[in-house]
Design an enzyme around this catalytic site. Structure first.
Site, PDB file in Angstrom:
ATOM      1  N   ASP A 104       0.903  -1.260   0.123  1.00  0.00           N
ATOM      2  CA  ASP A 104      -0.020  -0.242   0.077  1.00  0.00           C
ATOM      3  C   ASP A 104       0.948   1.355  -0.040  1.00  0.00           C
ATOM      4  O   ASP A 104       0.248   2.440  -0.192  1.00  0.00           O
ATOM      5  CB  ASP A 104      -1.176  -0.101   1.210  1.00  0.00           C
ATOM      6  CG  ASP A 104      -0.424  -0.228   2.586  1.00  0.00           C
ATOM      7  OD1 ASP A 104       0.802   0.062   2.648  1.00  0.00           O
ATOM      8  OD2 ASP A 104      -0.929  -0.821   3.434  1.00  0.00           O
ATOM      9  N   HIS A 119       6.527  -7.859  -0.755  1.00  0.00           N
ATOM     10  CA  HIS A 119       5.732  -8.339  -1.762  1.00  0.00           C
ATOM     11  C   HIS A 119       5.440  -7.607  -2.760  1.00  0.00           C
ATOM     12  O   HIS A 119       4.312  -7.349  -3.200  1.00  0.00           O
ATOM     13  CB  HIS A 119       4.571  -8.581  -0.935  1.00  0.00           C
ATOM     14  CG  HIS A 119       4.556 -10.032  -0.141  1.00  0.00           C
ATOM     15  ND1 HIS A 119       3.786 -10.176   1.016  1.00  0.00           N
ATOM     16  CD2 HIS A 119       5.513 -11.082  -0.175  1.00  0.00           C
ATOM     17  CE1 HIS A 119       4.169 -11.455   1.461  1.00  0.00           C
ATOM     18  NE2 HIS A 119       5.228 -11.758   1.043  1.00  0.00           N
ATOM     19  N   CYS A 127       3.576  -6.258 -18.030  1.00  0.00           N
ATOM     20  CA  CYS A 127       2.890  -7.221 -19.137  1.00  0.00           C
ATOM     21  C   CYS A 127       3.820  -8.189 -18.816  1.00  0.00           C
ATOM     22  O   CYS A 127       4.981  -8.422 -18.981  1.00  0.00           O
ATOM     23  CB  CYS A 127       3.205  -6.641 -20.395  1.00  0.00           C
ATOM     24  SG  CYS A 127       2.665  -7.767 -21.610  1.00  0.00           S
ATOM     25  N   ASN A 212       0.584  -6.556  18.225  1.00  0.00           N
ATOM     26  CA  ASN A 212      -0.478  -7.146  17.669  1.00  0.00           C
ATOM     27  C   ASN A 212      -1.513  -7.067  18.451  1.00  0.00           C
ATOM     28  O   ASN A 212      -1.604  -7.025  19.593  1.00  0.00           O
ATOM     29  CB  ASN A 212      -0.063  -8.652  17.255  1.00  0.00           C
ATOM     30  CG  ASN A 212      -0.924  -9.224  16.032  1.00  0.00           C
ATOM     31  OD1 ASN A 212      -2.107  -9.340  16.058  1.00  0.00           O
ATOM     32  ND2 ASN A 212      -0.409  -9.652  14.926  1.00  0.00           N
TER      33      ASN A 212
HETATM   34  P1  NAD Z   1      -2.647 -11.194   8.129  1.00  0.00           P
HETATM   35  O1  NAD Z   1      -3.963 -10.659   7.508  1.00  0.00           O
HETATM   36  O2  NAD Z   1      -2.319 -12.679   7.934  1.00  0.00           O
HETATM   37  O3  NAD Z   1      -2.478 -10.680   9.737  1.00  0.00           O
HETATM   38  C1  NAD Z   1      -2.805  -9.487  10.244  1.00  0.00           C
HETATM   39  C2  NAD Z   1      -2.317  -9.393  11.765  1.00  0.00           C
HETATM   40  O4  NAD Z   1      -2.578  -8.000  12.132  1.00  0.00           O
HETATM   41  C3  NAD Z   1      -3.204 -10.212  12.541  1.00  0.00           C
HETATM   42  O5  NAD Z   1      -2.112 -10.980  13.129  1.00  0.00           O
HETATM   43  C4  NAD Z   1      -3.840  -9.382  13.346  1.00  0.00           C
HETATM   44  O6  NAD Z   1      -4.220  -9.731  14.566  1.00  0.00           O
HETATM   45  C5  NAD Z   1      -3.192  -8.261  13.161  1.00  0.00           C
HETATM   46  N1  NAD Z   1      -3.769  -6.818  13.323  1.00  0.00           N
HETATM   47  C6  NAD Z   1      -4.975  -6.277  12.842  1.00  0.00           C
HETATM   48  N2  NAD Z   1      -5.245  -5.155  13.202  1.00  0.00           N
HETATM   49  C7  NAD Z   1      -4.188  -4.595  13.958  1.00  0.00           C
HETATM   50  C8  NAD Z   1      -3.940  -3.452  14.496  1.00  0.00           C
HETATM   51  N3  NAD Z   1      -4.838  -2.394  14.459  1.00  0.00           N
HETATM   52  N4  NAD Z   1      -2.878  -3.391  15.309  1.00  0.00           N
HETATM   53  C9  NAD Z   1      -2.042  -4.415  15.289  1.00  0.00           C
HETATM   54  N5  NAD Z   1      -2.259  -5.614  14.603  1.00  0.00           N
HETATM   55  C10 NAD Z   1      -3.272  -5.802  14.237  1.00  0.00           C
HETATM   56  O7  NAD Z   1      -1.619 -10.270   7.395  1.00  0.00           O
HETATM   57  P2  NAD Z   1      -0.014 -10.542   6.951  1.00  0.00           P
HETATM   58  O8  NAD Z   1       0.553 -11.328   8.152  1.00  0.00           O
HETATM   59  O9  NAD Z   1       0.511  -9.283   6.469  1.00  0.00           O
HETATM   60  O10 NAD Z   1      -0.052 -11.393   5.758  1.00  0.00           O
HETATM   61  C11 NAD Z   1      -1.075 -11.204   4.721  1.00  0.00           C
HETATM   62  C12 NAD Z   1      -0.453 -11.062   3.211  1.00  0.00           C
HETATM   63  O11 NAD Z   1      -1.366 -10.360   2.655  1.00  0.00           O
HETATM   64  C13 NAD Z   1       0.755 -10.214   3.347  1.00  0.00           C
HETATM   65  O12 NAD Z   1       1.352 -10.497   2.064  1.00  0.00           O
HETATM   66  C14 NAD Z   1       0.142  -8.966   3.434  1.00  0.00           C
HETATM   67  O13 NAD Z   1       1.073  -7.718   3.174  1.00  0.00           O
HETATM   68  C15 NAD Z   1      -0.777  -9.051   2.246  1.00  0.00           C
HETATM   69  N6  NAD Z   1      -2.191  -7.943   2.404  1.00  0.00           N
HETATM   70  C16 NAD Z   1      -1.616  -6.719   2.397  1.00  0.00           C
HETATM   71  C17 NAD Z   1      -2.417  -5.477   2.612  1.00  0.00           C
HETATM   72  C18 NAD Z   1      -1.942  -4.268   2.593  1.00  0.00           C
HETATM   73  O14 NAD Z   1      -0.965  -3.712   1.630  1.00  0.00           O
HETATM   74  N7  NAD Z   1      -2.362  -3.306   3.408  1.00  0.00           N
HETATM   75  C19 NAD Z   1      -3.767  -5.940   3.046  1.00  0.00           C
HETATM   76  C20 NAD Z   1      -4.153  -7.073   3.396  1.00  0.00           C
HETATM   77  C21 NAD Z   1      -3.200  -8.418   2.932  1.00  0.00           C
HETATM   78 ZN    ZN Z   2       3.158  -6.383 -23.524  1.00  0.00          ZN
END
Ligand code: NAD
Ligand code: ZN
Length: 247
Positions: A104, A119, A127, A212
């Site tokens: 993001d 990621h 492409c 977390n």
């Molecule tokens: P996940 O969804 O598996 O886990 C998110 C974690 O954050 C959980 O453990 C949850 O308890 C905790 N959490 C939620 N809200 C919180 C807060 N306000 N404060 C502190 N902790 C909080 O996410 P992940 O481990 O990042 O893995 C998912 C994959 O999907 C990754 O590659 C991620 O980057 C991608 N993804 C990215 C985005 C983004 O770019 N914002 C959004 C969704 C998923």
């Molecule tokens: Zn192309």
């Protein structure tokens, strides 16, 4: 909680090399749902069905339904107190690198410069047929962004089943091996290979601070200081505490 934040501040002030690993949870307070958020994007588009490279190759138009919504949400989002606090810690010299799994760009919007995007990111599209690359800004008006060769473009985010960009992988491994302290913020740490970073840092002697809303598999295994709650409030308080500890 105050005692735990003081302990974390102490670790950060003593460390010569502090690293952070962040995940979707750091951006939920910016309105971007993580994989567990109820009623968010991911309850309508199951990641296993929409966020894989095989799904994209098989049916890019279907995956673009999810990508379009994600892009709208990301382009409207603003950094929250956690991103801003980490940006400030970097400026003060207490945070050296952030490895983020997020796509993001909110760490950069929050003032951080040393960001490793494990990621990828959604600022550009490529492409898969001819390798041409375009900025997201120039393609935003297109319902189904296409390359000049006619192929449907893919954002430069790492989908499940794709490999991690080599430079991000190598630098993260190198950073984790030399860190004295690691802040793990808002990640369930189940997505591989990002989940090897905490283990690698711990094996090399780093102190691990985990922030977390819920306990994770790291909490009782490798974490030294677990601070439970929302990242925004905790990091804001932590910055104040670090400044106080540093005098
Ligand atoms: P996940 O969804 O598996 O886990 C998110 C974690 O954050 C959980 O453990 C949850 O308890 C905790 N959490 C939620 N809200 C919180 C807060 N306000 N404060 C502190 N902790 C909080 O996410 P992940 O481990 O990042 O893995 C998912 C994959 O999907 C990754 O590659 C991620 O980057 C991608 N993804 C990215 C985005 C983004 O770019 N914002 C959004 C969704 C998923
Ligand atoms: Zn192309």
């Amino acid at each position: 909680m105050t005692g735990l934040i003081a302990q974390a501040a102490e670790i950060i002030c003593r460390s010569n090399m502090t690293l952070a690993l962040t995940g979707a949870g750091i951006s939920t307070e910016s309105g971007i749902p993580d994989f567990r958020s109820v009623g968010g994007l991911w309850s309508r588009y199951r990641p296993e069905e929409y966020a894989t490279i095989s799904a994209f190759v098989e049916d890019p138009e279907k995956v673009w339904m999810m990508l379009r919504e994600m892009d709208e949400m990301l382009s409207a989002s603003k950094p929250n107190k956690a991103h801003l606090g980490m940006g400030e810690l970097e400026k003060l010299g207490y945070l050296h690198y952030i490895i983020t799994q997020n796509v993001d760009s909110l760490h950069q919007a929050g003032g951080a410069e040393n960001v490793i995007e494990y990621h990828g990111h959604s600022r550009s599209l490529s492409c898969l047929r001819c390798g041409n690359r375009y900025t997201a800004v120039e393609k935003r008006g297109e319902y189904l962004p296409k390359c000049r060769c006619g192929e449907i473009l893919k954002p430069d985010v790492v989908l499940f089943g794709e490999t991690i960009p080599t430079e991000a992988l190598n630098r993260s491994f190198q950073m984790a091996s030399s860190a004295h302290a690691l802040m793990i913020v808002g990640t369930s740490a189940v997505v591989s290979p990002a989940n090897t970073i905490p283990i690698n840092a711990k094996q090399n002697g780093a102190k691990l601070i985990e922030i977390n809303t819920e306990r994770t598999h790291l909490t009782d295994s490798v974490t030294d200081v677990f601070i439970q709650g929302e990242a925004g409030e905790i990091i804001e308080t932590l910055v104040v505490e670090v400044k106080k500890t540093a005098g």
